[in-house]
Structure formats: structure tokens, C-alpha cells
Design an enzyme around this catalytic site. Structure first.
Site, PDB file in Angstrom:
ATOM      1  N   SER A 184       0.783  -1.224   0.000  1.00 31.37           N
ATOM      2  CA  SER A 184       0.000   0.000   0.000  1.00 31.37           C
ATOM      3  C   SER A 184       0.820   1.283   0.000  1.00 31.37           C
ATOM      4  O   SER A 184       0.381   2.293  -0.513  1.00 31.37           O
ATOM      5  CB  SER A 184      -0.982  -0.006   1.167  1.00 31.37           C
ATOM      6  OG  SER A 184      -0.332  -0.323   2.376  1.00 31.37           O
ATOM      7  N   HIS A 212      -5.643  -3.795  -1.958  1.00 33.74           N
ATOM      8  CA  HIS A 212      -5.433  -2.777  -2.994  1.00 33.74           C
ATOM      9  C   HIS A 212      -5.382  -3.399  -4.390  1.00 33.74           C
ATOM     10  O   HIS A 212      -5.152  -2.687  -5.368  1.00 33.74           O
ATOM     11  CB  HIS A 212      -4.123  -2.015  -2.756  1.00 33.74           C
ATOM     12  CG  HIS A 212      -4.211  -0.974  -1.680  1.00 33.74           C
ATOM     13  ND1 HIS A 212      -4.827   0.242  -1.866  1.00 33.74           N
ATOM     14  CD2 HIS A 212      -3.762  -0.980  -0.409  1.00 33.74           C
ATOM     15  CE1 HIS A 212      -4.740   0.946  -0.744  1.00 33.74           C
ATOM     16  NE2 HIS A 212      -4.107   0.225   0.159  1.00 33.74           N
ATOM     17  N   LYS A 243     -12.533  -0.484  -0.276  1.00 36.46           N
ATOM     18  CA  LYS A 243     -11.727   0.235  -1.279  1.00 36.46           C
ATOM     19  C   LYS A 243     -12.469   0.188  -2.620  1.00 36.46           C
ATOM     20  O   LYS A 243     -13.487   0.862  -2.756  1.00 36.46           O
ATOM     21  CB  LYS A 243     -10.317  -0.365  -1.311  1.00 36.46           C
ATOM     22  CG  LYS A 243      -9.566  -0.051  -0.015  1.00 36.46           C
ATOM     23  CD  LYS A 243      -8.109  -0.444  -0.009  1.00 36.46           C
ATOM     24  CE  LYS A 243      -7.415   0.137   1.217  1.00 36.46           C
ATOM     25  NZ  LYS A 243      -6.959  -0.870   2.186  1.00 36.46           N
TER      26      LYS A 243
HETATM   27  C1  LIG Z   1      -6.784  -1.051   3.654  1.00 43.07           C
HETATM   28  C2  LIG Z   1      -6.155  -2.330   3.977  1.00 43.07           C
HETATM   29  C3  LIG Z   1      -6.635  -3.137   5.003  1.00 43.07           C
HETATM   30  C4  LIG Z   1      -7.719  -2.682   5.929  1.00 43.07           C
HETATM   31  O1  LIG Z   1      -8.966  -2.762   5.318  1.00 43.07           O
HETATM   32  P1  LIG Z   1     -10.254  -2.327   6.152  1.00 43.07           P
HETATM   33  O2  LIG Z   1     -11.353  -3.093   5.515  1.00 43.07           O
HETATM   34  O3  LIG Z   1     -10.377  -0.842   5.979  1.00 43.07           O
HETATM   35  O4  LIG Z   1     -10.015  -2.724   7.559  1.00 43.07           O
HETATM   36  C5  LIG Z   1      -6.050  -4.370   5.184  1.00 43.07           C
HETATM   37  N1  LIG Z   1      -5.036  -4.782   4.429  1.00 43.07           N
HETATM   38  C6  LIG Z   1      -4.524  -4.028   3.436  1.00 43.07           C
HETATM   39  C7  LIG Z   1      -3.403  -4.539   2.621  1.00 43.07           C
HETATM   40  C8  LIG Z   1      -5.069  -2.773   3.189  1.00 43.07           C
HETATM   41  O5  LIG Z   1      -4.558  -2.019   2.224  1.00 43.07           O
END
Ligand SMILES: *Cc1c(COP(=O)(O)O)cnc(C)c1O
Length: 396
Positions: A184, A212, A243
Site C-alpha cells: 500500500s 489494494h 476500497k
Molecule cells: C486497507 C487495507 C486493510 C484494511 O482494510 P479495512 O477493511 O479498511 O479494515 C487491510 N489490508 C490491506 C493490505 C489494506 O490495504
């Protein structure tokens, strides 16, 4: 007692303020889109740092599906899944997520954070081992820390180091390689074909967090496994609904039916935390449907990312190389990243600077994220503004 605690906390906060690393919160008064209305600016600004990759966060069909589910199921389950919290919409979204992930089954959580921290300690006990990439997401790190298994960390995407660690863990009952699909903060992608090959060679399992990657990577947006043509070869995939898939909240673990049966019995958030609200499940269902129905959205995202990346390079910026929709520009120290982000905001671009402790000091960055809904005019405006601010601050 309380006054003393507040005083002590104030000392820490004041130190952050002095170092210029204090985060500011901006207030948005309408839906997340390519542009948002920001209270502080008294108007619209262009957003280049949301995870709304496919532009579905305020898609009329995604919103309508959520409203309909609110009417149909009410606000929530008022229960964990096993007591009285399993609604038909959970079954529907889990089937859709399993198909998307090329696995037999899937299980939802209220976030991917909950999925990772609920999964890893459940499957990796004292006799087991976890081997994780050094740049994994905080939720994978916390998931590993919460497990009783032996923990090993391999250098970021270093397959020789991973193999050395694999050779070290002989005798463990279960061994897991744990990795992000798209990292990320860097925007680079895991070497999945090599990881799958090593997992086969050493007969271990792979946990891939594709938060992502889902909706972004691969021709159809099915994720990093599709990008590399290794779909169906990943033992366990975790992801977020927060996301690309509607942007609300919610997460999932996808894997074998046996894995899901097991997690339903022992994964702590499944046992002690409320089920995913029906409204979110229904909105995410619609997002998955749109993803499958409109492959052009993913194509557009890829084209926009290229345009942003090439445009930045042509103007003298040096974004980190990568194939995801994350385009980071390293600018140096945390305070400078925050300053640049403020300058950009005054020119109408909303992009948060990341510094320590999210990334190591000295590598603070602006993380640009593409969105399929960006227009060509918006991208041109963004590039021109980056050039103006970059020149003003001496970045280019
Ligand atoms: C954003 C993200 C999370 C967290 O996701 P949420 O559903 O907002 O808790 C977990 N792992 C990765 C790799 C992320 O980028």
C-alpha cells in the site's frame, strides 16, 4: 489521575506538533467522488488519495442497493454471526466474493483489519510458522503478532530470503507465507508466481491480502492473482469491501470450504463481534456485479494510472515504479510531505502526505491513487498543479 494522563498525552502530541508530523483531519460534507466538498476550503477539491479506485463509492446503483437492504433488513443484525446474525445477504455476498477470488468459499468480517486479525491467530498456533513480507500492511503484522506461531519476516519481495526462511522452519505443522498483493505504501506488487512456486516446493500455504489489488489488478479486476495468471492457486485470499468494492467497510477471507467452516467455529471476531451490516453487504454485492458487468471501468483505471504516471515523469517527478493504481512520490521528511500536501490543497487538490510512523523517516511521500471516474480534464488539471507546486517547493 485523569489530569495527569491528559498532561502526559499532551506532551506527546506537542512533540509531534513540534516535529511537524501531526496529522490534520479534513471534513467532507458530501459523498466521496473524484471531487468532494471540503468544509475547510468552502468548496470542491479534486481527490487523488482515496481508495475509490473504480468510482463506485457514490454510484447510484451501489447507493440504491444499500438503501433497499436497509428497508429489507433494518440497520443491522444486533448479533454476532453464530447467535442470530447470519442473514441471507451474507450468503449472497460470500458466494460472490468466493467466485471473485477463485476459491470454494468466503467469509465476511466487518473490515479487512478484522479479517486478518481474525484469520491468522485462528489458523497459526504454537506448532506453526508464519513467514511474512517486511512491508506487509499493519493488519497482517498485527494478525501475525496475535498468533502463537513462530514468526519470521523476509526482506521485502526478496525471494532468496523467503526461501532461506522456508528452509529454516522445518518441523512446523502448518507454515504460511503472508503477503500483500499490492503493497500500500509503495504501490509495487508481490512476486506471486515465485511465491506460489516456493509454496509448492516447500508444501506450505499462502495468505494473500489483496485489499489494494481487488478491482484494480488484472484485466477484469479480479486482483493480483489474475494479473499474474495464477488465479485459483492461492490458498487464502483476504480483502476489503472498503476500497474498490464500494468503499464502505467490510472485509473477507476467501479459501477452501474447510477453512471457512473452521473460522466460523474459532475465529474470534466471528464469535465476539457483530456481523457485517446488511446495507454494506448489499452495496458491495452491487459493486461486484458492476465490476463484472463493466470491464471497461478497470481498463479506464489502468489507462488513467498510466497517464498520471507518465505525466508526472514528463514533468520531472520520479514516482516509484509499479503496475498498481498507487503512484507514490517520495519527497523526503514528514514535515515536508505535509507542507506539500497543504500547498496542493490550496490549489484545489486533496492528497494526504504520509510520513513517520506510517513509513520510515526520510521516505515521506505523497501517495497518488488513480480512480476510474477521473476525467481527462481532471487529470490535466492535476498534472499542471503538481508541476506548479513541485516547482514552487523545489521538488522538480
Ligand atoms: C486497507 C487495507 C486493510 C484494511 O482494510 P479495512 O477493511 O479498511 O479494515 C487491510 N489490508 C490491506 C493490505 C489494506 O490495504
Amino acid at each position: 489521575m485523569r489530569a495527569a494522563l491528559d498532561e502526559s498525552l499532551h506532551t506527546d502530541l506537542a512533540a509531534m506538533a513540534k516535529a511537524g508530523t501531526l496529522k490534520t483531519f479534513r471534513h467532507i460534507t458530501g459523498p466521496m467522488d473524484t471531487e468532494v466538498t471540503m468544509a475547510e476550503m468552502g468548496g470542491r477539491v479534486l481527490v487523488l488519495s482515496s481508495n475509490n479506485y473504480l468510482g463506485l463509492a457514490d454510484h447510484p446503483e451501489v447507493v440504491a442497493a444499500g438503501k433497499k437492504a436497509l428497508d429489507e433488513y433494518g440497520a443491522g443484525t444486533a448479533s454476532v454471526r453464530f447467535i442470530c446474525g447470519t442473514f441471507s445477504v451474507h450468503g449472497q455476498i460470500e458466494t460472490a466474493l468466493a467466485q471473485l477470488s477463485h476459491t470454494e468459499s468466503a467469509l465476511t468480517y466487518v473490515s479487512c483489519w478484522a479479517a486478518n486479525t481474525g484469520l491468522i491467530p485462528a489458523v497459526a498456533g504454537e506448532e506453526d510458522a508464519l513467514i511474512s513480507d517486511a512491508l506487509n500492511h499493519a493488519s497482517l503484522i498485527d494478525g501475525c503478532r496475535g498468533a502463537k506461531a513462530k514468526r519470521f519476516v523476509y526482506k521485502h519481495s526478496d525471494m532468496a530470503d523467503l526461501e532461506a526462511k522456508l528452509a529454516d522452519v522445518k518441523g512446523a505443522r502448518r507454515v504460511f507465507i503472508v503477503t500483500d498483493g499490492v503493497f500500500s505504501m509503495e504501490g509495487d506488487i508481490a512476486r506471486l508466481p515465485d511465491i506460489v512456486a516456493l509454496a509448492r516446493k516447500y508444501d506450505v500455504s499462502v495468505i494473500l491480502d489483496d485489499s489494494h489489488g481487488t478491482g484494480v489488478m488484472g484485466k477484469h479486476g479480479r486482483g493480483t492473482a489474475e494479473h499474474f495468471g495464477v488465479e485459483g492457486q492461492i490458498d487464502i485470499v483476504t480483502g476489503t469491501l472498503g476500497k474498490a468494492l464500494g468503499g464502505a467497510a467490510g472485509g473477507y477471507v476467501a479459501g477452501s470450504k474447510m477453512l471457512v467452516d473452521y473460522l466460523q467455529q474459532v475465529s474470534r471476531p466471528q464469535l465476539f463481534s457483530n456481523a457485517l451490516p446488511a446495507t454494506i453487504a448489499a452495496s458491495a454485492m452491487k459493486a461486484v456485479e458492476i465490476l463484472e458487468r463493466e470491464p471497461g471501468r478497470v481498463e479506464r483505471l489502468h489507462a488513467i494510472t498510466r497517464k498520471l504516471r507518465d505525466g508526472l515523469k514528463a514533468r520531472g517527478f520520479k514516482p516509484l515504479e509499479g503496475e498498481s493504481a498507487i503512484v507514490p512520490i517520495i519527497v523526503g521528511d514528514t514535515a515536508f510531505a505535509i507542507r506539500m500536501s497543504k500547498e496542493l490543497l490550496s490549489e484545489g487538490i486533496f492528497i494526504t502526505g504520509f510520513g513517520y510512523p506510517v513509513v520510515p523517516e526520510g521516505t515521506a511521500r505523497l501517495r497518488i491513487q488513480a480512480c476510474a471516474a477521473l476525467s481527462d480534464a481532471q487529470i490535466d488539471f492535476a498534472l499542471a498543479t503538481f508541476e506548479k507546486v513541485g516547482k514552487k517547493l523545489g521538488v522538480i
